[in-house]
Design an enzyme around this catalytic site. Sequence first.
Site, PDB file in Angstrom:
ATOM      1  N   CYS A  63      77.244 -43.942  23.169  1.00 40.74           N
ATOM      2  CA  CYS A  63      78.601 -43.933  23.720  1.00 40.74           C
ATOM      3  C   CYS A  63      78.628 -42.801  24.722  1.00 40.74           C
ATOM      4  O   CYS A  63      78.708 -41.633  24.347  1.00 40.74           O
ATOM      5  CB  CYS A  63      79.640 -43.711  22.623  1.00 40.74           C
ATOM      6  SG  CYS A  63      81.313 -43.489  23.291  1.00 40.74           S
ATOM      7  N   CYS A 109      82.289 -40.902  24.853  1.00 38.85           N
ATOM      8  CA  CYS A 109      82.751 -40.087  23.722  1.00 38.85           C
ATOM      9  C   CYS A 109      81.732 -40.167  22.594  1.00 38.85           C
ATOM     10  O   CYS A 109      80.620 -39.641  22.740  1.00 38.85           O
ATOM     11  CB  CYS A 109      84.174 -40.445  23.288  1.00 38.85           C
ATOM     12  SG  CYS A 109      84.568 -42.192  23.088  1.00 38.85           S
ATOM     13  N   SER A 110      82.069 -40.830  21.473  1.00 40.17           N
ATOM     14  CA  SER A 110      81.132 -40.834  20.349  1.00 40.17           C
ATOM     15  C   SER A 110      81.305 -42.074  19.479  1.00 40.17           C
ATOM     16  O   SER A 110      81.129 -42.007  18.269  1.00 40.17           O
ATOM     17  CB  SER A 110      81.329 -39.576  19.505  1.00 40.17           C
ATOM     18  OG  SER A 110      82.690 -39.467  19.118  1.00 40.17           O
ATOM     19  N   CYS A 111      81.680 -43.218  20.074  1.00 43.15           N
ATOM     20  CA  CYS A 111      81.944 -44.440  19.318  1.00 43.15           C
ATOM     21  C   CYS A 111      80.721 -44.862  18.504  1.00 43.15           C
ATOM     22  O   CYS A 111      79.590 -44.834  19.010  1.00 43.15           O
ATOM     23  CB  CYS A 111      82.359 -45.557  20.271  1.00 43.15           C
ATOM     24  SG  CYS A 111      83.868 -45.155  21.177  1.00 43.15           S
TER      25      CYS A 111
END
Lengths: 224, 204
Positions: free
Chosen positions: B108, B111-113
């Site tokens: 991702c 962000c940090s999905c």
Amino acid sequence: MSRAHDMGGRFGDGAVTPEPETPVFHTDWHARALALTLACGALGKWNIDVSRHARESLSPTDYARFSYYEKWMAGLADLLADTGLVSREELSGQAPVQSGTNDRMLTADRVASVLATGGPADRPSDIAQQFAPGDAVITRRLNGNRLVNGGHTRLPGYAAGARGRILRFHGTHILPDSSAHHLGDAAEPLYAVAFPAAELWTHPEHPGDEVVLDLWQSYLEPAA
Amino acid sequence: MPHDHSDHPHSLLPSDPDLRVRTLETILTRKGLVDPAALDEIIDTYAHRIGPRNGARVVVRAWTDPAFRKALMEDATTVVAGMGYYGRQGEHMVAVENTDEVHNMVVCTLCSCYPWPLLGIPPGWYKSDAYRARAVREPRKVLAGFGVTLPAGTAVRVWDSTAEVRYLVIPQRPDGTDGLSEDELMALVTRDSMIGTALAGRTG
């Protein structure tokens, strides 16, 4: 027109350091920061797109120097102040005043059901599906939010103005560009779009490699 | 933009991260907006109950049950929900299968999905600037850092999780594993093999 979080393809970062599956949390405050963020989200004052945008709106200096959960805490504090849940005086150290909206406080007995329910992002939409798997498309050359100047969007800079092909249709999903600014769900068709590495990078590693992104229909135009 | 200026409200809090979190928790608790017992429950859930063993169970079933595998590839959300794996950050699941021709890897960049119900909370490296920046541009160099070298005939397909769809990589089943029990097979399925930065059955 970029923000600090849009770092895909950037040069200059160092090694990626693998780590074992445990521990999940390296310090207590990491765990506390995650839990606080989820518990405050359950108060219902913002959605996931609003909270992403709060982190992305940190100054580039803070975004770069903060560790991961520091970004979460800074984004959360800004959201709490923005929504009036916590005043600037309270953040500054004045005695906290009992909130009038505490009926929505997440209690321990509700945690399991709240986490298990999640928040699906698919919604009905009047916007007709324009593309089918195999269709050639080009992403918008300018990847800024078209509703709000400097607003949230999910088209990374590295994939702007690139030619790809539709890989799959995901249904119609909430448009983050709208939802992040409390402008409504504005659901529209969402697709997985595949791009050859050579379309994105000056020096691709391998001729067969691809990058796939999930992109909303309004990010795409038909390619001739 | 409400905060495109220098006085972000977060700067009113103490800057030391540990103290900052404790201060925020105290304010929110005293205001009646956060229940510390709920925080404990959230932490316990992700520290001990929801993690990559969930995903490993899905992978092993895909390896051993052709009808399950077919259903998983067609509609992963429904199939994994049927195993009890649904919820926050796993509302829309897609399984992608590694073959001799294609190796899948998930990132991702924005962000940090990450698929929480199947893999839990993402590791630090997944959330790092280095992984987010490099995985899309030089996945093979990133893989080398994990000790993985792919054959020249295998293409890399990197999935950048830019929407609410979450991807689970189904790694290839290692040769010579016929006759292993479900538990023995699950031990081969590392977290990183389901992100696509490792091969099943190999560490580092």
